[in-house]
Every structure is written in C-alpha cells, then in structure tokens.
Motif scaffolding. Structure first.
Motif, PDB file in Angstrom:
ATOM      1  N   UNK A 153      38.300  15.173  36.550  1.00  0.00           N
ATOM      2  CA  UNK A 153      37.698  15.295  35.215  1.00  0.00           C
ATOM      3  C   UNK A 153      38.719  15.769  34.186  1.00  0.00           C
ATOM      4  N   UNK A 154      39.557  16.710  34.613  1.00  0.00           N
ATOM      5  CA  UNK A 154      40.552  17.272  33.697  1.00  0.00           C
ATOM      6  C   UNK A 154      41.483  16.171  33.203  1.00  0.00           C
ATOM      7  N   UNK A 155      41.944  15.321  34.115  1.00  0.00           N
ATOM      8  CA  UNK A 155      42.881  14.268  33.717  1.00  0.00           C
ATOM      9  C   UNK A 155      42.230  13.291  32.755  1.00  0.00           C
ATOM     10  N   UNK A 156      40.932  13.084  32.924  1.00  0.00           N
ATOM     11  CA  UNK A 156      40.257  12.145  32.020  1.00  0.00           C
ATOM     12  C   UNK A 156      40.041  12.737  30.641  1.00  0.00           C
ATOM     13  N   UNK A 157      40.060  14.062  30.550  1.00  0.00           N
ATOM     14  CA  UNK A 157      39.780  14.714  29.262  1.00  0.00           C
ATOM     15  C   UNK A 157      40.994  14.757  28.349  1.00  0.00           C
TER      16      UNK A 157
ATOM     17  N   UNK B 142      34.319  17.873  30.442  1.00  0.00           N
ATOM     18  CA  UNK B 142      33.716  18.616  31.543  1.00  0.00           C
ATOM     19  C   UNK B 142      32.614  19.461  30.941  1.00  0.00           C
ATOM     20  N   UNK B 143      31.394  19.344  31.450  1.00  0.00           N
ATOM     21  CA  UNK B 143      30.317  20.148  30.858  1.00  0.00           C
ATOM     22  C   UNK B 143      30.576  21.637  31.080  1.00  0.00           C
ATOM     23  N   UNK B 144      30.055  22.445  30.170  1.00  0.00           N
ATOM     24  CA  UNK B 144      30.172  23.899  30.319  1.00  0.00           C
ATOM     25  C   UNK B 144      31.566  24.397  30.003  1.00  0.00           C
TER      26      UNK B 144
ATOM     27  N   UNK C 120      34.003  27.689  43.220  1.00  0.00           N
ATOM     28  CA  UNK C 120      33.874  28.212  41.852  1.00  0.00           C
ATOM     29  C   UNK C 120      33.652  27.128  40.816  1.00  0.00           C
ATOM     30  N   UNK C 121      33.841  25.879  41.219  1.00  0.00           N
ATOM     31  CA  UNK C 121      33.616  24.789  40.272  1.00  0.00           C
ATOM     32  C   UNK C 121      32.188  24.261  40.374  1.00  0.00           C
ATOM     33  N   UNK C 122      31.446  24.772  41.368  1.00  0.00           N
ATOM     34  CA  UNK C 122      30.116  24.249  41.653  1.00  0.00           C
ATOM     35  C   UNK C 122      29.220  24.086  40.419  1.00  0.00           C
ATOM     36  N   UNK C 123      29.073  25.117  39.533  1.00  0.00           N
ATOM     37  CA  UNK C 123      28.116  24.948  38.425  1.00  0.00           C
ATOM     38  C   UNK C 123      28.463  23.806  37.486  1.00  0.00           C
ATOM     39  N   UNK C 124      29.744  23.415  37.440  1.00  0.00           N
ATOM     40  CA  UNK C 124      30.117  22.348  36.510  1.00  0.00           C
ATOM     41  C   UNK C 124      30.348  21.029  37.232  1.00  0.00           C
ATOM     42  N   UNK C 125      30.218  21.025  38.550  1.00  0.00           N
ATOM     43  CA  UNK C 125      30.652  19.869  39.328  1.00  0.00           C
ATOM     44  C   UNK C 125      29.572  18.776  39.327  1.00  0.00           C
TER      45      UNK C 125
ATOM     46  N   UNK D 247      39.682  21.112  28.462  1.00  0.00           N
ATOM     47  CA  UNK D 247      38.303  20.632  28.497  1.00  0.00           C
ATOM     48  C   UNK D 247      37.594  20.905  27.170  1.00  0.00           C
ATOM     49  N   UNK D 248      37.886  22.055  26.540  1.00  0.00           N
ATOM     50  CA  UNK D 248      37.301  22.346  25.235  1.00  0.00           C
ATOM     51  C   UNK D 248      37.883  21.429  24.174  1.00  0.00           C
TER      52      UNK D 248
END
Lengths: 316, 339, 290, 311
Positions: free
Chosen positions: A251-255, A268-270, A283-288, D189-190
């Motif tokens: 996700x990071x690379x796409x952003x 990436x949400x959140x 630790x990435x679970x809530x945004x995954x 991301x932000x």
C-alpha cells in the motif's frame, strides 16, 4: 565472497521513560547488516527508525531503556539494559545528521571542526589540515570552504561538509539519518550518489534511514521496512521494491506519487498508531485490507523467499 | 549596496544617547528639587548684600538664561565633568563621587572575582548532572543565595566577624590611613604599588566579608543562568553531532556547548554587575566603608541634590557601559550576529 | 488551565514547590494578621510602648523590643502586610505595562520598534533608587510613591523580556496571516501575541517578587524615602534604623530580615518549580551520552 | 470564460539586505526572487518546483501580498495586488487563499480552531453567527467533524492540522489558493490523502492552485503547468507534459532524471558570474560564463538559457 556481519542485533528493543513507565518505541528488532553494503531502513515518522539509528550511532540518551543485544563490528554495545559505546562512537560508527545547518558547530569554521576531530582520533597536528583538505576533495567541496563558517554555505554544501565531518574519524560504519529531506530532487540524488560512491571507495557499511522510498532504489543493497516499532519486511532491495510482500509495503508504494502519473493515488486508511497505543497482535491489523483471524497474534519475521523476509501471517 | 552603520558604532551611539537621556532626567530632577541653587552657590548669603550675591550667582550658573540654553549648558557641564559643588561637603561633586566610586568599584570587583568562578562552576555541574540530587541541591542553593537580602547577610557577617575579633569595619585601619598613597584609588592596587604588604593584607581582610555578602546574589544568579542556558545548549544538534564523532566529554562541554554561550553569559554577568551596585551601596553602609552608599546616606538628609544625582548617575553609567561592552564582545565572538 | 495543571504537577513532584507554598501561605497569613492588628488593637498598635527598651527575644516578645520598648514582632507583622501590598502593586503594574509595551514594540516594526526599545533600554539603565528619589520630590514621601517609582523602573525588565519573546513569534505564520487578512493590530496583539508570550513572563514575575521585596527594603534601608516618618513599621527602615544597635542588641536589625528572606524565598521557590515543570530538558535525569 | 487570465506575475524581484560580517560597513542587496514571470489562467494549476533557498516561499508570500516586491507587479484580474486599497483589497484578499508551509505554525496554539478558521471572515466584517455557520460547513467539506471547532491545535494530528489550514484558506470562497509545500511535513500515507483531497477541492470549488514544492512528482500530480525555480528565478516554464517529456534546461533535465531514479553525475556547486548551471551543462559556450541567460519564449514555454537565444 563471504559476507561478514557488521551490525547484528538480537531482539533489540528500545524505550523511553515517560510519565507512566517505559514507552517501547522499537520492539524486538533482529537485523544483520553485512560489511561493505548499504542497508536502508524506511518507514513513516514515528515508526522508530530514528531511534534505531540513534542506537546504532550510540546517541541514545541516558533516559532510554534497552533490551536485547546489539553488536557493531564485533563489539557488543547493547546487552540487556546496559549500553557501552566507548571506543565505538566515532572510531567505528559515525552519523550523518538530518539537518546539517543545525548539526555543524556554528562557532567554528569547517576546517577547525574537521581538524579537531582528526586530531582527537589520530593526533597528527601537521597532517590534520592536509587530511581535512583530502576529505573536502572527497566530497567535492571547493577547498576554500575550509575557512568558511557553516552559515556561509548553501544547503547542499552544508550537507557535503557534514558528510566530510562524519568521514573524518575514518569510521567503518556510517549511519545516515534522513540526510536528504528538504533538498530538491536533484540535490537529493547528488547526496545519495555521493554517499554511495564514498561507501564503495572507502569500503564502508552504510545504514541509510529515510522515508523517501524512491531514493532507496538508487543506493541500497538491502531494505528493511519499519512499521510501528517493528520490522515488517526485509530483504535485497530489488526484491522488496519490485515485489513487496507485506500489505503495508504494498500500500505504501502505491501511495507515492510518481512522475507523470496522474491517476488518483491509493491511500492507506487511518493513521499510524502511536507508541502509547499499539494494537495487539500484528500492529498493522486495524488498517490492513487483507487481515484475518490469525492477525490477532503477533507475527514473526520469517524468510519466505530467498533473502526476503516478511512478518505477516499470510505467508506463514 | 547600501551603507550600514557598523554595529559597534551603533551600539556606542546608542549608549551615549541613553546617557544623554539620563542626564535629561537628572536635569529635571535638579530643576524640580526644592531650594534655590543660586542661593546655595552663593554660599547661603545673609544680610543686605544677599540678593545681589544671589543675582550674581544666578548669572554665573546661567539661571538667567532661557530654559533650553540652561539645559544645553547642563549637558555641556555634565559631559565635561563639571557637576557642581556638594552642598554638604563643600567640594567638587565630581572628584568626591569619583573617589568614593573607586571604593565601591573595588568592592564590586573583588565580589565578582569571587562569584564568577563559583557561579560558573555550580551552574556547569548542575547542568551536567541535571535531574540528579546534585542538581537539586545546587539549584536550591542558588535560589536561596539570590533571594537573601545582601545588606542583611552583611550585617550578620559584620556581627560574626567582629565577635571573632577580626577587624572588618571600615575600608582600612586608621593607622594605615595616612600612610597609603592613593594613585589608582583601589587600595588593594595602591598598597601593592607602594610595596606595603601589611597594608594590602589589612585592606584585603576588611574587603573579604562585605565582598562575600555581596557575591551571594551573583553566585546564585550566574549559577542559574549557566545551568539553564547550558542545559539548552547541550540539547543542540551540533553538540549531539560532536558526541557522535567520538569527541571527549570536556571538548564537547567546554569547546562546543559552552563556547557558544560565552556572549550571552557575559551579557548576563554585566547585568548582574550593574544590579549589584545598589547592593554594594547598602553593604558598604553596613560595613562603614566609604563609597557611594555612605555618600548617599549622608547626602540625602542634607538635601544635597547635586551629590545624590551624581552618585546615582554613576550607577546608570556603569550599567550602560557594562552592557555596551558585553554587547560589543558578543558581536565580536559570535559569527552569527545579524542586524 | 495550563498553569493549573503545571502547578498540580509541581506540587506532586517537587519538594521545593511544597516548601515554597507553605512559606508563602505563612507569609500571607502573617500579612493578614499584620493588616488586622490596627483594626483590633487600635491604630497606634505599631507605635505603642509596651515594655522596657532593648528586651531580648522571649516568649512574651518573640522578636524582642526596640530602643523605645515597642514590640518588634508586632511591627514586623505589620511590615509584612505593607510589603505584600507594595510587592503586589509593583509586580502587577509592571507586568501589565511591560507585557503590552513589549508586545507593541515587537509588533510594529520600524520606527515604533526602535523608539520603544530604546526607551525600554533607557529605563533599564536608570537605577530604581534614582527614580524613587525623583518620585519622592514630585509626589512626596510614602510607600505608594516608592512602589510607583519601582514600577517605573521595573516594567522595563518585563518590557524587554516580552519584546524578545514577541520578536521570536512575530514572524510565525499565524501572525503574518492575521496581519495579511487585514485584522487590526490591537486584535493581533491581544489575541495572538500576548497569550503566546505571557506564561514565561508570569512565571518570571512570580520569581521576581522576591527581588522586589529586597529592592524595596534596600531603598528604605539606605534612604528611607518609602516612609513618611521614621516610626513607620517598614522592614527596610527598621533594619536601617537598627544598624546602629547591631553590636549590642543584635535582634533589632537582624530578626526583621528573616521575614524578608522568607517572603523572597517563598515566591522564588514556587516560580522556580513551575519553571522547571515547563522545561522538560531541565527535568530529565541526563548525563550526556557518555 | 474559463480561459481568461487570473493572475499575472510580471518581472518580479524581491530584495533583501545582507551583512556578511558585523564588521562590514556596507550591506549587499541580494534577491530572494529575481525576475519571475508567469501567467495563470482561471481553473489552471501551476506547480513551482525548487529546492530550499530557491526563493519559492518568498515568491508565494509576495504574490499573496505579505511581502512587498522591490520591482515588478502581481496582477490579479487586472488589479495590482500591492496597490489595491480598501474594499478592493479586501476582495482580493478573500479571493486569494494562502496555506503556509508548517501546519503547526500556521495556527495559533492558544486559539480554538473555530476562532482560527473564521479569522479571515472576521477581517471581512462577517457577523459571528454567519462565521460559525460557514466554519461548520467548510469543516464538513474538508472532511473533519464539527467537534474539531472546539479543540486546540495540540489536540489534532499534523494531517488534520493541514486540513484545517486549508479550510481556513477556503472559507472566503477563493478562486486561487497558494500552497507552500503542502505535503513536506506529512507522512507518505497522509501525503497521498492530502494530495487526493486537494484535487477533490479543486473540482468542487473550481479552484486554481499555485503549489510550491521541492518534489517534482507532487507538483506534476496536481498541476497543468510546471515552473522550475532555482536561484530566485523560474528557469523553465511550460505545460507539465512538455516539461517532463522534453525538458529544455539542463537543470530541469537532471531534476527529472533524479526523480526517475537514475544515478546522477555529481558536480561542484559553484555559482559563477554567468549562468549558475554551467557545471550541469554540456552545451556551454563562452557567453554562458559571462552573462546570466535571458528569458526566452518558445511557444507557450519559457526558458532561461543561452542555448535557445539564437532560435
């Protein structure tokens, strides 16, 4: 060629004292950095990469707490809650600062600063000036800079001077903590190329900490991706960059906006969690977007492909 | 290319302007003061010729001129050192004030020779061990020191030393008073110039207790300023950088962090020096030493306004001069100075 | 709100704050008592001869009696309320003037800035005792006159402090923007500059209260112009008057000084603890990276 | 109508004086902005790319009217921004929004978000209830909840602060918004969130932006036109595609190469009396060493280079 370990950490955790106990900002990091290679640590701000860099460079303040082991060039610098950087700091490892304009001593000329460091480590008064000139030549600064005060130099020149200063004690390992933020693309490229060249010429181990993912492909041999105090993915740079495995890395690379690319960026949400409230398990679970029930347990960094490790249950 | 006035020149011009401003205030002060200066000048005449004598004095003093001419004359006299006659002592105010100022200055210099090293030592160590018990102790000590009235401590010391039979009252023993040849005005220097070690020791013993009492405030204040500014400086990125290059502790603390603080510490010490002048006057009075303080205490009940103003102007000038010197030194040391 | 949280933290963690608070409360109580004495015992309570002169401290006369046989403790308590009132006047007024002059100096760049900062510098240079004498000539002797004279000299200290603080923030974006929107200077000074610079200056003022007490005492000790007669129960005056008895009757000049020390110390300890709480770099146990 | 000129910047210079050492008797005049020209049509976005010290922040502050130019003009819809007075000035101020670089510095830490956001309206003399209504509306538009109004800046994350800063710039319904490094203090991301959000705002309000950034990919993501800035002047200007595909100036070329992740040649940084980019250039001639290059227009593009002067 046999690869020798320059930096080796075992379950290294680093925390700071705060109002309600200890805040662990780096958790159980296991890394091996081979000699004469460039190792990149990438991540967003607050993920603990600078703290890790400070631990490598011996700049942890005394209110920091440590756990685990850290070995640099065969010297154990962190063992449990004890740290000992005597003889390592400067001689073996130095640091290239993030903001050279505040890291150079404003009250002394560049030459004075270089000579002071060289004299302290090698004690040759006559040769010190000669050595300082060589260093300036190495980083391609004009020689008259030796008589300049830091505030008389431009941003790019200051960064070169800071690199020269970090090379002055002739260390084996250099930790570069975001040395290129705030420079334009060209200067960023120049500084990165300079570091790469110096690393090759002097056979150094370079640890390059950055949030600029684009830059890593230029200079890095290995990449570690940090998220919320842990390393989520690690491996040879081409593999990590072209075939990322962890959902966060993907996700990071796409952003990242790419040149000439006009489609809407994916996000990436959140927002990243703060060290006071790391979620349990992964630790990435809530945004995954692809998480499942396994993710409530903490994953381990395991080698899923040759020279490519990832910490995600989907590959376990 | 624009011409800028050199910083040093500007600073000096500014301080002259401030001294001028002070002279205006003193003029207002003397102008408003009760009593007729011409009457005093003429020697408080009585009898039939009095009004004539006063009129003559009025012309001599320029009091018959318009007010702005008077003011101009006042400024002229002020800068040429002609500050009039003391009403109480019937002497030139300028020489009287200067002689007494030398005594006050001597006391101040000795007290700062004591307090600067002690204050710096305490401040540096407090900041190096900050957060520890040493730091807490030093910090509390400096708060107590800088918040104790100096004249009161002086009084207690006078009592203590006198009950121990150590002579501390007065500036010099009466036996030596006639023997000392005044050259510089500072007795410690004069006695050494004369080669009289016994006089030197006598003067030294008498100056130490008041100087100690006087040094309480600067010790505390210097320690506090050093502690706070050094703690901040040690946080700076270039200090961290020096550490990361493996430079030894003393080089980092003294060569990097403290070096940048010299100008601001000098400025602070200059400020404390001028603040201590009033304290010095009070302490002097307690210890019965001649000096501006004793002069003031005698001059005020006698309504000796020329003397009072002159004594206080000295205080103001010392303030301006020390601050100017500190500012200029700051500009000389610090390569970053911008205007 | 912020300062309350800071004070609570300071109370929890700092012994010095607790000591300072206890001392200050004691001094305040003493001041109230001293203020009530004349109401209860009549207006001449401070001047009444109650015993033989030069009595050493005893249970009956805690601080002994002076040359006329007046009770020193009563007089010292009355001096406390006097000193408290004077200190409050000096601190509050000079803080107010200094804060606004400093903010104005920094906000209006150019001529106003230059002129006001020179004026501030000028007042910094004038010894307070000289201003006190000028004020006494203008308005007559008395406690209020000297307090106002001290304000005239003391404000410049906060004026410069506020100026330096305001100068550091005047080019921050939120102030530049407010100016750019065309909001009036008064609004910007009151809503943006003053709220952002005041807390360190408030703490400085709290710490300075002790210096004000000492300064007032020093002026009265030396020249006694802060009083209308030599009889008045003023700390500085009592000490100055008592100096002549120091060798024979030490309590006359020395004991009143204790109160000056306590009052100065109480304020300074409180101010300092809050200052420490506000600056985390002073708080951390820290020994470089060696 | 959509093709009409919105903003014209004509030969803009902003000077400041420097004293190198305190012993210097004379001060030298240096230009933070030295000869900038461009024209912006309505609804069009200009990306200005330049490193630290290239004068891009000064340029923005001059366009918005915070700084006064030493020479040259900024013309907004036929009116000189720096000469406008009274109602006209207020109107221009309302139509040009400005978002400063550091979101943490652009909001008063001691002021509630509601007061900060409504400040431009207060200056325009809008009544209190109208101000708050407008603030609630604009916060909804930028995707923040109403509770934010009652908070202080320290309660918000840096990404939220940036949204608030943008909301404040949008509250006066501007036509043109100037953004100073809108993403440089944000995480990756932000950054993506804010970039997408800026695009959305542009469509919702039919805005024009001038975006100043050191990241050429960020600039090209949002803009139709691109200007490359260095040493206080725009050395090249043109549409995004033209500049990216066919850079005319050597500096632009290395910028693009660096962003395409090619290893680049290092060079000594030395400004000469002539063109400051001699070290980067393979076409240099004698004149390049002597005089700084003039601005040359090629179609809709402009470039500062001697190489194109003969054409």
């Amino acid at each position: 060629m046999v690869l020798e370990a320059s930096i080796k950490s075992t379950d290294l955790s680093i925390g700071y004292e705060y109002d309600y106990g200890i805040l662990w900002v780096v958790n159980s990091v296991n890394i091996v950095v081979w000699r004469n290679t460039t190792y990149c640590i990438i991540g967003e701000s607050g993920c603990g990469k600078s703290t890790l860099g400070n631990a490598l460079a011996g700049l942890l303040p005394t209110y920091a707490y440590t756990n685990g082991y850290l070995e640099i060039e065969g010297r154990t610098v962190v063992r449990g809650d004890e740290t000992n950087y005597n003889g390592v700091r400067g001689r073996i490892v130095t640091r290239i600062p993030q903001d050279p304009s505040s890291a150079l001593n404003p009250y002394a000329t560049i030459g004075e600063q270089l000579v002071k460091v060289i004299e302290h480590h090698y004690g040759v008064r006559e040769n010190a000036l000669e050595k300082a000139r060589e260093l300036l030549k190495l980083v391609k600064l004009p020689l008259e800079v030796i008589d300049y005060y830091p505030h008389e130099l431009s941003g790019g020149m200051k960064q070169r001077a800071a690199i020269a200063l970090a090379l002055a004690p002739m260390p084996k390992v250099i930790v570069a903590d975001e040395p290129t933020s705030n420079l334009d693309a060209y200067l960023r490229g120049v500084v990165a190329s300079l570091l790469k060249r110096v690393q090759r010429e002097l056979n150094l181990t370079l640890v390059f900490i950055t949030h600029d993912i684009a830059l890593t492909s230029v200079i890095c041999d290995y990449i570690a991706v940090m998220y919320a105090g842990t390393i989520v993915e690690e491996g040879v740079s081409s593999k990590v960059l072209h075939n990322p495995l962890h959902p966060y890395t993907q996700l990071l690379f796409k952003a990242i906006p790419k040149l000439g690319y006009r489609e809407t960026l994916s996000t990436i949400p959140g927002s990243p969690p703060s060290p006071t409230s790391y979620p349990e398990g992964c630790r990435f679970r809530p945004r995954c977007p692809v998480g499942f029930s396994e993710c409530y347990k903490a994953p381990k960094l395991i080698e899923v492909k040759p020279q490519h490790k990832v910490s995600c249950w989907r590959y376990a | 290319m624009g011409i800028t006035l050199n910083y040093v020149v500007r600073r000096i011009v500014l301080s002259i302007a401030i001294i001028l401003g002070i002279s205006i205030i003193t003029y207002v002060f003397i102008y408003l003061a009760p009593g007729d200066p011409a009457y005093v000048w003429a020697g408080r005449p009585r009898g039939p010729l009095a009004s004539e004598a006063i009129a003559r004095a009025r012309v001599e003093l320029g009091l018959d001129q318009p007010i702005y001419v008077q003011f101009f004359l006042h400024v002229l006299r002020f800068f040429s050192g002609n500050w009039g006659l003391s009403i109480r002592f019937k002497q030139s105010v300028f020489s009287l004030v200067m002689r007494n100022f030398a005594s006050t200055l001597e006391l101040l210099l000795v007290s700062f020779a004591i307090s600067i090293p002690i204050g710096l030592f305490l401040g540096i160590h407090s900041s190096l061990y900050r957060g520890s018990k040493i730091d807490a102790a030093i910090n509390s000590l400096s708060i107590v020191l800088s918040n104790t009235p100096r004249f009161w401590i002086g009084l207690a010391m006078l009592l203590a030393f006198t009950s121990l039979n150590i002579p501390t009252y007065g500036r010099i023993s009466d036996n030596f008073r006639g023997e000392l040849v005044e050259r510089v005005g500072l007795y410690l220097v004069d006695s050494l110039l004369q080669g009289r070690l016994d006089i030197f020791l006598d003067v030294l013993i008498r100056i130490i207790p008041p100087a100690l009492a006087l040094s309480l405030y600067p010790i505390g204040a210097i320690a506090r300023v050093t502690r706070i500014s050094l703690s901040e400086a040690l946080q700076e990125e270039f200090v961290r950088e020096a550490v990361s290059l493996g430079l030894p502790r003393n080089t980092v603390v003294y060569g990097y962090a403290l070096r940048g603080l010299i100008p601001s510490l000098m400025q602070a010490i200059g400020l404390f020096f001028s603040y201590s002048l009033i304290d010095a006057m009070a302490v002097e009075y307690v210890f019965g030493r001649e000096g501006l303080g004793n002069l003031l205490v005698k001059a005020i009940p006698a309504s000796d306004f020329p003397l009072v103003t002159a004594a206080l102007i000295i205080v103001a000038i010392v303030y301006v001069v020390t601050n100017t010197i500190a500012d200029i030194v700051q500009a000389l040391i610090n390569p970053r100075v911008t205007m | 709100m912020d300062s309350l949280a800071l004070s609570i933290n300071a109370w929890r963690k700092r012994v010095t704050f607790r000591i300072g608070l206890v001392i200050t409360i004691a001094i305040l109580l003493a001041g109230v008592a001293g203020g009530l004495f004349p109401l209860i015992y009549g207006w001449d309570i401070g001047f009444r001869i109650v015993s033989e002169s030069f009595q050493p401290p005893s249970l009956k006369h805690l601080f002994g009696t002076d040359d006329l046989g007046r009770d020193m403790f009563t007089r010292v308590l009355m001096g406390t309320s006097r000193a408290l009132v004077q200190t409050t006047i000096v601190i509050v007024l000079s803080l107010f003037i200094g804060l606004f002059v400093g903010a104005i100096t920094a906000y209006y760049k150019g001529f106003i800035e230059k002129a006001l900062s020179y004026i501030t510098e000028l007042f910094l240079a004038i010894p307070s005792i000289l201003l006190a004498l000028v004020f006494v000539i203008l308005f007559g002797r008395g406690a209020l006159t000297v307090s106002l004279a001290l304000v005239a000299s003391w404000w410049s200290w906060y004026g410069r402090f506020a100026y330096l603080q305001a100068r550091a923030i005047r080019d921050l974006d939120f102030i530049v923007l407010a100016k750019h929107y065309g909001l009036p200077g008064v609004y910007i000074i009151l809503r943006h500059i003053v709220p952002n610079i005041m807390s360190p200056i408030f703490i400085q003022a709290l710490t300075d209260a002790g210096s004000v007490v000492i300064e007032l005492a020093t002026i009265n000790f030396l020249v006694g112009v802060g009083t209308t007669s030599i009889e008045e129960p003023d700390w500085g005056l009592m000490l100055g008057y008592g100096v002549r008895y120091v060798f024979n009757y030490w309590w006359i000049p020395l004991l009143p000084g204790l109160f000056i020390v306590l009052m100065a110390l109480g304020f300074a300890l409180i101010g300092d603890s809050i200052y420490e709480e506000m600056h985390p770099q002073l708080k951390r146990r820290w020994r470089l990276w060696f | 109508m959509s093709n009409s000129t919105l903003l014209q910047v004509i030969d803009l210079y902003v000077n400041y004086r420097v004293v190198r050492k305190f012993t210097d008797i004379t001060s030298r005049v240096r230009s933070a902005v030295a000869g900038v020209n461009f024209t912006l049509s309505e609804g069009e976005t200009l990306g200005v790319v330049g490193g630290s010290g290239s004068g891009k922040t000064t340029l923005l502050k001059t366009i918005v009217g915070v700084l006064k130019p030493s020479k040259g003009e900024v013309i907004y819809r036929g009116v000189n921004v720096h000469n406008a007075k009274g109602e006209l000035k207020k109107k221009i101020m309302a139509e040009i929004g400005y978002v400063p670089q550091e979101p943490s510095q652009s909001l008063d830490p001691r002021m509630k978000i509601s007061s900060s956001v409504t400040e431009p309206l207060r200056a325009l003399g809008v009544g209190k209830s109208d101000r708050y209504e407008r603030a609630r509306y604009i916060l909804k538009v930028v995707g923040l909840s109403e509770e934010v109004l009652e908070l202080y800046p320290r309660d918000l994350s840096i990404g939220m602060l940036q949204r608030v800063a943008i909301a404040r710039a949008l509250i006066t319904k501007p036509k043109l918004v100037l953004l100073d490094e809108p993403t440089s203090s944000l995480d990756i991301s932000t950054q993506a969130q804010i970039l997408n959000f800026l695009r959305e705002m542009k469509e919702v309000f039919n805005l024009s932006y001038i975006i100043v950034t050191h990241d050429i990919s960020v600039a090209s993501y949002l803009s139709e036109r691109l200007a490359v800035m260095s040493h206080g002047t725009t050395i090249e200007e043109g549409s995004v595609d033209e500049v990216l595909n066919e850079p005319l100036h050597p500096y632009t070329r290395v910028l693009i190469e660096a962003s395409k992740l090619k290893e680049i040649e290092e060079s000594l940084e030395e400004a000469s009396a002539g063109c400051p980019f001699i070290n980067l250039c393979t076409f240099k001639t004698d004149v390049c060493f002597k005089k700084p290059p003039p601005q040359i227009a090629i179609g809709m593009r402009r470039v500062k280079c001697w190489r194109y002067s003969s054409k």
